[in-house]
Design a protein around this motif. Sequence first.
Motif, mmCIF file in Angstrom:
data_model
loop_
_atom_site.group_PDB
_atom_site.id
_atom_site.type_symbol
_atom_site.label_atom_id
_atom_site.label_comp_id
_atom_site.label_asym_id
_atom_site.label_seq_id
_atom_site.Cartn_x
_atom_site.Cartn_y
_atom_site.Cartn_z
ATOM 1 N N PRO A 92 -90.169 67.240 53.742
ATOM 2 C CA PRO A 92 -89.068 67.623 52.843
ATOM 3 C C PRO A 92 -89.583 68.386 51.618
ATOM 4 O O PRO A 92 -90.671 68.110 51.119
ATOM 5 C CB PRO A 92 -88.471 66.277 52.421
ATOM 6 C CG PRO A 92 -88.949 65.289 53.435
ATOM 7 C CD PRO A 92 -90.272 65.791 53.901
ATOM 8 N N THR A 105 -92.713 70.713 43.044
ATOM 9 C CA THR A 105 -93.759 70.749 42.011
ATOM 10 C C THR A 105 -95.040 70.078 42.495
ATOM 11 O O THR A 105 -96.122 70.426 42.047
ATOM 12 C CB THR A 105 -93.287 70.080 40.706
ATOM 13 O OG1 THR A 105 -92.904 68.738 40.977
ATOM 14 C CG2 THR A 105 -92.126 70.837 40.082
ATOM 15 N N ASP A 106 -94.923 69.119 43.399
ATOM 16 C CA ASP A 106 -96.136 68.565 43.994
ATOM 17 C C ASP A 106 -96.623 69.433 45.147
ATOM 18 O O ASP A 106 -97.813 69.720 45.251
ATOM 19 C CB ASP A 106 -95.882 67.135 44.500
ATOM 20 C CG ASP A 106 -96.084 66.095 43.413
ATOM 21 O OD1 ASP A 106 -97.132 66.162 42.749
ATOM 22 O OD2 ASP A 106 -95.208 65.238 43.215
ATOM 23 N N THR A 153 -88.215 66.161 40.750
ATOM 24 C CA THR A 153 -87.136 65.200 40.972
ATOM 25 C C THR A 153 -87.664 63.769 41.008
ATOM 26 O O THR A 153 -88.844 63.531 41.254
ATOM 27 C CB THR A 153 -86.430 65.493 42.304
ATOM 28 O OG1 THR A 153 -87.360 65.289 43.372
ATOM 29 C CG2 THR A 153 -85.901 66.922 42.348
HETATM 30 C C1 LIG Z 1 -98.175 70.880 36.077
HETATM 31 C C2 LIG Z 1 -97.699 69.581 36.679
HETATM 32 C C3 LIG Z 1 -97.610 68.468 35.865
HETATM 33 C C4 LIG Z 1 -97.142 67.261 36.389
HETATM 34 N N1 LIG Z 1 -97.077 66.195 35.564
HETATM 35 C C5 LIG Z 1 -96.652 65.005 36.053
HETATM 36 C C6 LIG Z 1 -96.577 63.875 35.203
HETATM 37 O O1 LIG Z 1 -96.870 63.946 34.017
HETATM 38 N N2 LIG Z 1 -96.155 62.711 35.742
HETATM 39 C C7 LIG Z 1 -95.803 62.594 37.052
HETATM 40 O O2 LIG Z 1 -95.421 61.523 37.484
HETATM 41 N N3 LIG Z 1 -95.882 63.652 37.883
HETATM 42 C C8 LIG Z 1 -96.282 64.848 37.428
HETATM 43 N N4 LIG Z 1 -96.366 65.933 38.274
HETATM 44 C C9 LIG Z 1 -96.039 65.752 39.689
HETATM 45 C C10 LIG Z 1 -94.607 66.128 40.102
HETATM 46 O O3 LIG Z 1 -94.048 67.047 39.215
HETATM 47 C C11 LIG Z 1 -93.686 64.922 40.171
HETATM 48 O O4 LIG Z 1 -94.215 63.999 41.082
HETATM 49 C C12 LIG Z 1 -92.274 65.322 40.616
HETATM 50 O O5 LIG Z 1 -91.391 64.276 40.340
HETATM 51 C C13 LIG Z 1 -92.201 65.657 42.085
HETATM 52 O O6 LIG Z 1 -90.878 66.025 42.415
HETATM 53 P P1 LIG Z 1 -90.534 67.299 43.306
HETATM 54 O O7 LIG Z 1 -89.067 67.256 43.519
HETATM 55 O O8 LIG Z 1 -91.056 68.529 42.707
HETATM 56 O O9 LIG Z 1 -91.324 66.926 44.643
HETATM 57 P P2 LIG Z 1 -91.807 67.883 45.826
HETATM 58 O O10 LIG Z 1 -93.033 68.612 45.436
HETATM 59 O O11 LIG Z 1 -90.679 68.692 46.336
HETATM 60 O O12 LIG Z 1 -92.160 66.773 46.887
HETATM 61 C C14 LIG Z 1 -93.198 65.857 46.688
HETATM 62 C C15 LIG Z 1 -93.364 65.002 47.944
HETATM 63 O O13 LIG Z 1 -92.243 64.176 48.120
HETATM 64 C C16 LIG Z 1 -91.555 64.436 49.331
HETATM 65 N N5 LIG Z 1 -90.144 64.348 49.017
HETATM 66 C C17 LIG Z 1 -89.492 64.933 47.991
HETATM 67 N N6 LIG Z 1 -88.223 64.552 47.933
HETATM 68 C C18 LIG Z 1 -88.038 63.686 48.953
HETATM 69 C C19 LIG Z 1 -86.921 62.939 49.424
HETATM 70 N N7 LIG Z 1 -85.726 62.977 48.791
HETATM 71 N N8 LIG Z 1 -87.100 62.150 50.478
HETATM 72 C C20 LIG Z 1 -88.291 62.083 51.108
HETATM 73 N N9 LIG Z 1 -89.360 62.749 50.725
HETATM 74 C C21 LIG Z 1 -89.246 63.555 49.651
HETATM 75 C C22 LIG Z 1 -92.039 65.794 49.740
HETATM 76 O O14 LIG Z 1 -92.012 65.935 51.133
HETATM 77 C C23 LIG Z 1 -93.452 65.813 49.204
HETATM 78 O O15 LIG Z 1 -94.311 65.139 50.096
HETATM 79 C C24 LIG Z 1 -96.808 67.151 37.764
HETATM 80 C C25 LIG Z 1 -96.890 68.287 38.588
HETATM 81 C C26 LIG Z 1 -97.336 69.486 38.050
HETATM 82 C C27 LIG Z 1 -97.434 70.683 38.940
#
Ligand SMILES: Cc1cc2nc3c(=O)[nH]c(=O)nc-3n(C[C@H](O)[C@H](O)[C@H](O)COP(=O)(O)OP(=O)(O)OC[C@H]3O[C@@H](n4cnc5c(N)ncnc54)[C@H](O)[C@@H]3O)c2cc1C
Lengths: 594, 287
Positions: free
Chosen positions: B31, B36-37, B112
Amino acid sequence: MSRSVGRNVVRKDGTAKAVGTARYVDDLTFPGMLHARTIRSTIPRGRIVRMHRRFDAAGFTIVDARDIPGRNLVSLIQEDQPCLAEGEVRHAAEPLLLLAHEDRERLLQAQVEVEYAPAPALLDARESTHVFKEIRIARGDLDTGFREADLVVEGEYRTGHQEHLYIEPNGMIAVPEHGGVTVYGSLQCPYYVHRALCVLLDLPEDKVRVVQAETGGGFGGKEEYPSIIAGHASLLALKSGRPVKLIYDRTEDMIATTKRHPSTVRHRTGVMRDGRLAAMEIDVLFDGGAYCTLSPVVLSRGCLHATGPYRCDHVRVSGRVVMTNTPPNGAFRGFGAPQTLFAADVHMERIAEQLGMDPVRLRELNALRPGDSTATGQVLGADAAALDVLRAAVSRSGFHRKRRAYRGTGRGIGLSLFFHGAGFTGSGEVKLKSRASLELTPDGVRILVASTDIGQGQRTVHAQIVAEALGLPFEAVEVAAADTSIVPDSGPTVASRTTMVVGGLLKRCAEEMKARLGALTPRAYLRRHGPLVITKQYEPPPGLVWDDDTYQGSAYGSYGWACDVIEVERDPVTAGTRSPRRWSCATARWPTAS
Amino acid sequence: MRTAISPLVVKQPRTLKDALRMLRDDGPLTPLAGCTDVYVGLNFGTLRDARFLNIWGLDDLRGIDVRGDVLRIGALTTHAEIVRSVLVRRRLPMLAAACREVGAVQIQNRGTLGGNIANGSPAGDSLPVLAAAEAFVELRSAEWTRTVPFGEFYTGYRKSVMRPDELITAVEIPRVEGAQWFRKVGTRAAQSISKVVMAAVRASRPRIALGSVAPTVVRARSTEEALAAGGAIEEAQRLLQDEISPIDDIRSTEAYRRFVAANLLMQFWTDTAPRGRARPGVNRRTR
Ligand SMILES: Cc1cc2nc3c(=O)[nH]c(=O)nc-3n(C[C@H](O)[C@H](O)[C@H](O)COP(=O)(O)OP(=O)(O)OC[C@H]3O[C@@H](n4cnc5c(N)ncnc54)[C@H](O)[C@@H]3O)c2cc1C
């Protein structure tokens, strides 16, 4: 007469950057252009046994060391760094092989597997016996100094790697044309790139043209490394016969390009009970990384600032920069001085502690004053402002009151006093023989210099100087692109020399032009006498004598002086600190762009 | 070096039902929420997955509301939306505090809550909050919907009970009684991953959860019990050391993490000490 210097003018690059029309190298494109990629070593040291191509070569241009028409080296100080590794790997991320393809995606998909015979890597500078450069500065007699001293204070200070983090990563485009090559790129020193390309490609000077594209920051990070990228792009361009774009992304730029030299500086200082410095023995060790690059010059500036802005009759500075199997370190704002100044001033604090003396008083007592001489015997002029900046910073920050009030709390206040030699070290400027030109145009003048605007405002400052000297409006002064086919070699854009040295040459050009123009307007002059270009070459100020062998004499034409004060709060939970307030008092060379 | 993107497959479902069917019939699919990850791997060229399911457009998975006495947050709700939500700030201020310290504004606008949970990093900043709040994760597949207590969601380092054909659809948080507390300790004030992160609730039975000190987020149960029984905070600090298993890694050291964890516990206990009238809200320190 219109004033330009000291007035807030509109930056020459301001509008284009604000509206987004400024063109950085990645914004440029050429018909038939290929994209390029660098295959790098993944081990710090070893032999390359074989490289296996794991992709279909159709449409690819592939370059290795055997494709180099000239000499396989990055021409700088020592001839030790290959442009592409040949057999031996000396650091991780060393360039081995170059690929180019029209389709970026195909390029990213291409896999190359490298087989190595790894060797043990030398990663600790203190264990290295491979010395790139040694420097010794001696003044007076150390033994006498230590005999006179009441107390000996010792300390060791270390600093690590530091990345420039200019906003725009490195990048180049090479275009094969006229039996040679033209490169456009993000760079600080067009003529460094020019010379490196002539050697690498075995081309005469007039077949190599280097043009600076708008550049998003440098801080020293685009001083020497761009020669490598330009070399790589050019090799691919010459082999394919097509323009080649080679842009680093942030990751590659961080992994592969130069960093600030890590340092270990040891101080052994003899002090009198009243705080006067009797003897300073300073040992400087810099980690140069795998190749020499600019390390000897970085070490030189480091050693010349190693005493800090303090006077002492008996001094010995011993400096060494050594090889390790880490990516080469290079130019970075301050160029070796920040490391040694950091050590010197932390050490002053330690001395104050051991003497139970007020740290401001200790610095006041020892700060270099007009008429004093430095460790190299340079007698300072009336502009030696260490005491002025120290006193200003101390009073503005309420240093003494706060120091008392914060004692025993989780807060503190500290200061550092420092100086910085402006321009190239010693006879550097004499050897450079920099030139600058001014060309008359119907509406005013055009500046022709190889100095680059990397965001610091060079175009604006040079235009201000010229406008002021000619008595023309600022808007009547154009600044030509830093293009080696039209501008003379004004030396590199480094070492705080662009305003002072090149600006000085331009002022002389403008003064002569003013005399030639007399009462005529530029248009009238051109109609009557035809084109007019005035070129001036650097001449050392009288009395500036430097001896490279003994490290004696005037190390710099002039110095900047500064004092920083910082308040810190310690967080007992994390043991981290926060600095809520800081002050900086310095001698300024330029009101808006220094 | 970046991963080439042209060989990657991205499926675009129109509805949640669509998405769940694709996961069942056409999996495995990774998904994509805020990415961002995922993008970090793409940028470093370390991304292994090649087939993706873009769920960003599934608006059913967005939104924050209260049903009965339960706060419900859709999986696609961004950190920024959580920070801005009056409902969250009123009912679960420690979550707003945690989301405010994720990355910086850009990441908060895109990242998210569901992504933070599914990514499963032991440093995820929202995770100690969800552990201390005793939240539930709602998982859906084409066939079923199930609700898993947050404390049972992770089974190991980056491992969870979520199946490849399931999506996280929402998080449900029952009312939390007592003073909430949160603090993140990273290298910098922004854009830094936690070295230690702690969320806690001061109630007759305190709840304490920590991130970055074990392979998964952990609840400090013995510490909680000792404090509930009226034990001294120093004793609780000692117990906490047995409940965490931090390691040396690129971000910090075991020793530093132990030192900070003990200090955070003390700070939580002091900050939330009852003084006259109980003060609502969360203690938030920026650093
Ligand atoms: C510069 C930078 C700084 C950051 N700082 C922090 C921080 O300070 N603290 C922190 O906790 N994190 C941090 N992060 C990590 C990230 O931003 C968070 O974990 C964020 O909440 C991930 O959400 P996303 O929607 O972008 O996930 P995605 O990148 O879209 O997905 C992450 C993973 O989760 C899975 N996934 C996503 N949504 C679902 C769903 N609904 N059901 C099942 N699987 C799913 C995806 O398949 C993937 O494996 C940082 C990242 C970056 C790039």
